[in-house]
Design a protein around this motif. Structure first.
Motif, PDB file in Angstrom:
ATOM      1  N   ARG A 111       2.383   9.333   5.740  1.00 48.85           N
ATOM      2  CA  ARG A 111       1.116   8.916   6.363  1.00 48.85           C
ATOM      3  C   ARG A 111       0.004   8.998   5.317  1.00 48.85           C
ATOM      4  N   ASP A 129       0.245  -2.421  -0.314  1.00 46.82           N
ATOM      5  CA  ASP A 129       1.299  -3.446  -0.296  1.00 46.82           C
ATOM      6  C   ASP A 129       2.693  -2.838  -0.386  1.00 46.82           C
ATOM      7  N   PRO A 132       5.168  -0.513   3.330  1.00 50.91           N
ATOM      8  CA  PRO A 132       6.266  -0.811   4.257  1.00 50.91           C
ATOM      9  C   PRO A 132       7.653  -0.569   3.658  1.00 50.91           C
ATOM     10  N   GLN A 137       3.124   4.799   6.511  1.00 51.71           N
ATOM     11  CA  GLN A 137       2.040   4.231   7.315  1.00 51.71           C
ATOM     12  C   GLN A 137       0.721   4.391   6.551  1.00 51.71           C
ATOM     13  N   ARG A 139      -3.579   4.113   6.733  1.00 54.31           N
ATOM     14  CA  ARG A 139      -4.894   3.920   7.318  1.00 54.31           C
ATOM     15  C   ARG A 139      -5.872   3.775   6.153  1.00 54.31           C
ATOM     16  N   ARG A 153     -10.378  -8.419   6.283  1.00 52.19           N
ATOM     17  CA  ARG A 153      -9.058  -7.927   6.704  1.00 52.19           C
ATOM     18  C   ARG A 153      -7.913  -8.836   6.256  1.00 52.19           C
ATOM     19  N   HIS A 157      -2.424  -6.181   3.568  1.00 52.22           N
ATOM     20  CA  HIS A 157      -1.118  -6.272   4.214  1.00 52.22           C
ATOM     21  C   HIS A 157      -1.282  -6.091   5.718  1.00 52.22           C
ATOM     22  N   SER A 158      -0.516  -6.839   6.482  1.00 46.35           N
ATOM     23  CA  SER A 158      -0.669  -6.836   7.943  1.00 46.35           C
ATOM     24  C   SER A 158      -0.374  -5.482   8.572  1.00 46.35           C
ATOM     25  N   ASN A 159       0.385  -4.625   7.891  1.00 45.89           N
ATOM     26  CA  ASN A 159       0.737  -3.316   8.457  1.00 45.89           C
ATOM     27  C   ASN A 159      -0.357  -2.267   8.289  1.00 45.89           C
ATOM     28  N   VAL A 160      -1.398  -2.590   7.560  1.00 45.03           N
ATOM     29  CA  VAL A 160      -2.466  -1.616   7.298  1.00 45.03           C
ATOM     30  C   VAL A 160      -3.390  -1.501   8.508  1.00 45.03           C
ATOM     31  N   GLU A 161      -3.680  -0.259   8.910  1.00 49.43           N
ATOM     32  CA  GLU A 161      -4.708   0.001   9.925  1.00 49.43           C
ATOM     33  C   GLU A 161      -6.041   0.112   9.198  1.00 49.43           C
ATOM     34  N   TYR A 162      -6.958  -0.788   9.520  1.00 44.50           N
ATOM     35  CA  TYR A 162      -8.164  -0.975   8.712  1.00 44.50           C
ATOM     36  C   TYR A 162      -9.408  -0.549   9.479  1.00 44.50           C
TER      37      TYR A 162
END
Length: 276
Positions: A111, A129, A132, A137, A139, A153, A157-162
């Motif tokens: 994390r 990047d 994943p 994970q 943030r 945004r 990368h789409s998996n990032v909590e922004y």
């Protein structure tokens, strides 16, 4: 690490805010060994002009070794970066790299809290990047004076909590990006930071305070500095650490946060942001 001078070919220069640009290059030799947190020293003038004379240090924002590509997030703050973003597709840019040390996710930790201010988001995007594939994970907290200093945004990368904060409240939280850290610190098990020196210093102090409550976790900071040679020879980017003087370009730019003394914080000639 293998560093090379390479004639990188401009693939595209895209303006993503009023101030920020996303610039992509074909540079297969550099891309093959570059890592997040490292940088290229880029000549921002035609070879027959050499004005500006000094190269500009730019952190990799995206590294695609399979495609032989690298990208940089660029803030046009001076003549050098203004020249760079104005180059047309197919133009060749003289690059030296990769240089410096890199970020790396820590073993058995999953994390990552990343905190970036303004153009300091650049190396954090490249690190995110990789998340994943490594089961991490992310943030990512991004701050800027206004919305024009915040990376949209779509470039992450789409998996990032922004999460975003702006000083003027135009986008996201109204205030400093460090205001948001307390909400995410307990969740994290590793921390990565890059941005203006005052923000990074404040983040170091905040990490100490929150560690007393939530316990320690490894934290790493990528410093910004004016550089002459970018290879550790000229000693123009020296900072003081708990292990003695260190060169940002050669011994860094990534340092364990706990080793930084911040004694240079009020010495702007020693640690001003990278020249534009």
């Amino acid at each position: 690490m293998t560093r090379r001078i390479e004639s990188a070919r401009v693939l595209r220069n895209t303006r993503i805010t009023d101030r920020l640009w996303w610039c992509e290059y074909e540079a297969p030799v550099i891309a093959a060994s570059a890592r997040p947190g490292q940088f290229a020293h880029v000549l921002c003038s035609a070879p027959d002009q050499l004005d500006p004379l000094l190269r500009r240090p730019l952190s990799f924002s995206r590294i695609e070794p399979d495609l032989g590509r690298v990208a940089f997030l660029i803030d046009t703050v001076g003549r050098g970066t203004a020249w760079l973003v104005d180059q047309q597709e197919g133009s060749e840019i003289d690059m030296l790299g990769p240089l410096g040390g890199s970020f790396a996710f820590q073993p058995d930790r999953a994390r990552a809290l990343m905190v970036g201010g303004g153009i300091g988001l650049a190396p954090l995007i490249a690190l995110a990047d990789l998340a994943p594939a490594e089961g991490v994970q992310v943030r990512l907290l991004a701050g800027g004076r206004d919305a024009h200093q915040v990376t949209p945004r779509a470039w992450l990368h789409s998996n990032v909590e922004y999460h975003v904060a702006t000083d003027d409240g135009a986008l996201g939280h109204h205030g400093f990006i460090t205001d948001l850290v307390q909400d995410h610190f307990a969740w994290s098990d590793q921390i990565f930071v890059c941005g203006p020196t005052p923000m990074m210093h404040a983040m170091a102090n905040l990490t100490d305070e929150l560690t007393a409550i939530h316990g320690p976790r490894p934290a790493f900071t990528s410093l910004e500095a004016r550089m002459g040679c970018a290879m550790g020879v000229c000693y123009s980017c020296v900072v003081q650490t708990t292990t003695g003087p260190q060169r940002v370009c050669h011994d860094g730019p990534v340092f364990p946060q706990s080793t930084l003394t911040w004694t240079w914080h009020h010495e702007p000639t020693a640690t001003a942001p990278s020249v534009g």
